[in-house]
Design an enzyme around this catalytic site. Structure first.
Site, PDB file in Angstrom:
ATOM      1  N   TYR A  14       0.837  -1.208   0.000  1.00  0.00           N
ATOM      2  CA  TYR A  14       0.000   0.000   0.000  1.00  0.00           C
ATOM      3  C   TYR A  14       0.871   1.257   0.000  1.00  0.00           C
ATOM      4  O   TYR A  14       0.608   2.211   0.743  1.00  0.00           O
ATOM      5  CB  TYR A  14      -0.952   0.009   1.201  1.00  0.00           C
ATOM      6  CG  TYR A  14      -1.939  -1.139   1.264  1.00  0.00           C
ATOM      7  CD1 TYR A  14      -2.161  -1.976   0.164  1.00  0.00           C
ATOM      8  CD2 TYR A  14      -2.667  -1.391   2.419  1.00  0.00           C
ATOM      9  CE1 TYR A  14      -3.059  -3.029   0.223  1.00  0.00           C
ATOM     10  CE2 TYR A  14      -3.564  -2.446   2.486  1.00  0.00           C
ATOM     11  CZ  TYR A  14      -3.756  -3.263   1.394  1.00  0.00           C
ATOM     12  OH  TYR A  14      -4.643  -4.302   1.466  1.00  0.00           O
TER      13      TYR A  14
HETATM   14  P1  NAP Z   1     -14.061  -0.969   0.412  1.00  0.00           P
HETATM   15  O1  NAP Z   1     -13.757  -0.859   1.843  1.00  0.00           O
HETATM   16  O2  NAP Z   1     -15.164  -1.856  -0.041  1.00  0.00           O
HETATM   17  O3  NAP Z   1     -14.373   0.477  -0.208  1.00  0.00           O
HETATM   18  C1  NAP Z   1     -13.551   1.575  -0.004  1.00  0.00           C
HETATM   19  C2  NAP Z   1     -14.078   2.691  -0.872  1.00  0.00           C
HETATM   20  O4  NAP Z   1     -15.410   3.021  -0.481  1.00  0.00           O
HETATM   21  C3  NAP Z   1     -13.244   3.951  -0.766  1.00  0.00           C
HETATM   22  O5  NAP Z   1     -13.044   4.487  -2.056  1.00  0.00           O
HETATM   23  C4  NAP Z   1     -14.105   4.882   0.075  1.00  0.00           C
HETATM   24  O6  NAP Z   1     -13.967   6.226  -0.343  1.00  0.00           O
HETATM   25  C5  NAP Z   1     -15.494   4.390  -0.188  1.00  0.00           C
HETATM   26  N1  NAP Z   1     -16.363   4.532   0.996  1.00  0.00           N
HETATM   27  C6  NAP Z   1     -16.138   4.053   2.243  1.00  0.00           C
HETATM   28  N2  NAP Z   1     -17.172   4.366   3.066  1.00  0.00           N
HETATM   29  C7  NAP Z   1     -18.059   5.057   2.301  1.00  0.00           C
HETATM   30  C8  NAP Z   1     -19.314   5.677   2.570  1.00  0.00           C
HETATM   31  N3  NAP Z   1     -19.883   5.633   3.798  1.00  0.00           N
HETATM   32  N4  NAP Z   1     -19.962   6.314   1.548  1.00  0.00           N
HETATM   33  C9  NAP Z   1     -19.409   6.365   0.304  1.00  0.00           C
HETATM   34  N5  NAP Z   1     -18.214   5.813  -0.002  1.00  0.00           N
HETATM   35  C10 NAP Z   1     -17.548   5.161   0.988  1.00  0.00           C
HETATM   36  O7  NAP Z   1     -12.792  -1.396  -0.467  1.00  0.00           O
HETATM   37  P2  NAP Z   1     -11.224  -1.529  -0.292  1.00  0.00           P
HETATM   38  O8  NAP Z   1     -10.620  -0.258   0.213  1.00  0.00           O
HETATM   39  O9  NAP Z   1     -10.777  -2.106  -1.588  1.00  0.00           O
HETATM   40  O10 NAP Z   1     -11.068  -2.642   0.817  1.00  0.00           O
HETATM   41  C11 NAP Z   1     -11.031  -2.307   2.192  1.00  0.00           C
HETATM   42  C12 NAP Z   1      -9.710  -2.651   2.815  1.00  0.00           C
HETATM   43  O11 NAP Z   1      -9.478  -4.050   2.691  1.00  0.00           O
HETATM   44  C13 NAP Z   1      -8.504  -1.991   2.132  1.00  0.00           C
HETATM   45  O12 NAP Z   1      -8.299  -0.646   2.544  1.00  0.00           O
HETATM   46  C14 NAP Z   1      -7.417  -2.925   2.573  1.00  0.00           C
HETATM   47  O13 NAP Z   1      -7.044  -2.617   3.904  1.00  0.00           O
HETATM   48  C15 NAP Z   1      -8.107  -4.299   2.508  1.00  0.00           C
HETATM   49  N6  NAP Z   1      -7.893  -4.953   1.193  1.00  0.00           N
HETATM   50  C16 NAP Z   1      -7.035  -5.984   1.109  1.00  0.00           C
HETATM   51  C17 NAP Z   1      -6.804  -6.600  -0.105  1.00  0.00           C
HETATM   52  C18 NAP Z   1      -5.873  -7.739  -0.189  1.00  0.00           C
HETATM   53  O14 NAP Z   1      -5.344  -8.140   0.834  1.00  0.00           O
HETATM   54  N7  NAP Z   1      -5.643  -8.296  -1.366  1.00  0.00           N
HETATM   55  C19 NAP Z   1      -7.452  -6.173  -1.272  1.00  0.00           C
HETATM   56  C20 NAP Z   1      -8.347  -5.138  -1.152  1.00  0.00           C
HETATM   57  C21 NAP Z   1      -8.546  -4.557   0.074  1.00  0.00           C
HETATM   58  P3  NAP Z   1     -13.706   7.426   0.725  1.00  0.00           P
HETATM   59  O15 NAP Z   1     -12.245   7.376   1.044  1.00  0.00           O
HETATM   60  O16 NAP Z   1     -14.141   8.621  -0.033  1.00  0.00           O
HETATM   61  O17 NAP Z   1     -14.579   7.133   1.917  1.00  0.00           O
END
Ligand code: NAP
Length: 265
Positions: free
Chosen positions: A69
């Site tokens: 990250y």
């Molecule tokens: P997510 O949590 O499903 O979605 C994050 C996105 O949603 C961000 O762009 C955020 O934008 C938006 N968001 C969050 N709350 C919101 C709300 N209340 N209203 C509108 N938009 C909202 O997806 P992710 O970040 O891909 O996954 C979460 C975490 O899982 C990652 O940060 C990481 O730590 C982990 N992850 C791990 C892997 C892996 O190990 N391979 C892969 C993917 C993810 P804003 O910043 O504008 O809120």
């Protein structure tokens, strides 16, 4: 506003209690090669500090990061100084992201190097959780020495627990047979890995959910899908926490409110 303080869940059999919402930190350190709906700037140190303070105030005790990250780990180190014991810190091994591209190394030697580097970057002497950051070929990734080294690092006390952040059912289940927990994609659009959750429940293993909001794409669906998305995730009894990524304090507050609504408080 009420927080999540009274709603911690057990992470499988690790003895760790985690908040049902965790803070994902991709967006703290990396804005290239990501699949979010909109481009974004990395937050300033002050914004990141305020986000973390708000997360803590709202009862969140789990932060997820990774070497892949970008600057996330090295920014979190100073930001968490003086409050290490408040947090359950989860990082990863196996994926490196340099010059805009990912490469993978699941060897034992790289695993040790990576964990020791995470400890330095995060300015700590232990990690609560380390996940193998799969490239999608989960079974092959599990078979290259990383898991053996994570077992050893756990015996040495550098990490408290380990598991897989995977992409397949076979990989998730194989990993849970040898480890403490799995991070699984599970949301209103993608539920193919649900058998990993069911296996974890039957075998007292921990589950963290990634992409609970489909990386924000769910939020484009018109009606407010956050509560329904978090309901789906938190209703499964194997799930300890949904790791939702945000750098927006209002979204963080809304997500905590949605979790509290789902949990019926
Ligand atoms: P997510 O949590 O499903 O979605 C994050 C996105 O949603 C961000 O762009 C955020 O934008 C938006 N968001 C969050 N709350 C919101 C709300 N209340 N209203 C509108 N938009 C909202 O997806 P992710 O970040 O891909 O996954 C979460 C975490 O899982 C990652 O940060 C990481 O730590 C982990 N992850 C791990 C892997 C892996 O190990 N391979 C892969 C993917 C993810 P804003 O910043 O504008 O809120």
């Amino acid at each position: 506003m009420e927080g999540l303080h009274n709603h911690y869940r057990s992470l499988g059999s690790t003895g760790m209690q985690v908040s049902p919402l965790g803070l994902g930190t991709v967006k703290l350190g990396r804005n290239q090669g990501v699949k979010y709906p909109q481009a974004f700037q990395l937050p300033s140190d002050q914004d990141a500090r305020e986000l973390i303070a708000l997360a803590r105030e709202l009862g969140i005790n789990l932060i997820d990061t990774a070497p892949a990250y970008g600057t996330s780990e090295s920014r979190l180190g100073p930001l968490l100084a003086g409050q290490r014991h408040h947090w359950i810190l989860c990082s990863k091994v196996g994926e490196e992201f340099d010059d805009g591209a990912s490469r993978f190394d699941f060897s034992a030697a790289h695993t040790r190097l990576s964990v020791e580097r995470s400890l330095r970057r995060l300015q700590t002497d232990y990690l609560d959780l380390v996940l193998l950051h799969s490239d999608g070929n989960d079974l092959a990734a599990l078979d290259q020495g990383a898991f053996d080294m994570l077992e050893q690092l756990k015996r040495e006390g550098l990490i408290r627990a380990f598991g897989l952040s995977g992409k397949t059912v076979e990989g998730g289940i194989a990993a849970l047979q040898r480890s403490d927990c799995a991070m699984v994609t599970y949301n209103l659009r993608e539920q193919a890995e649900r058998p990993v959750l069911d296996f974890a429940l039957a075998h007292h293993k921990g589950i963290l959910i990634k992409k609970a909001l489909a990386s924000g794409h769910l939020c484009e669906d018109g009606a407010d899908p956050v509560q329904e998305g978090l309901r789906l995730v938190l209703e499964h009894p194997a799930v300890a926490s949904a790791i939702v990524g945000t750098i927006n304090r209002q979204h963080l507050t809304n997500n905590v409110a949605a979790v509290l609504a789902v949990l019926g408080t």
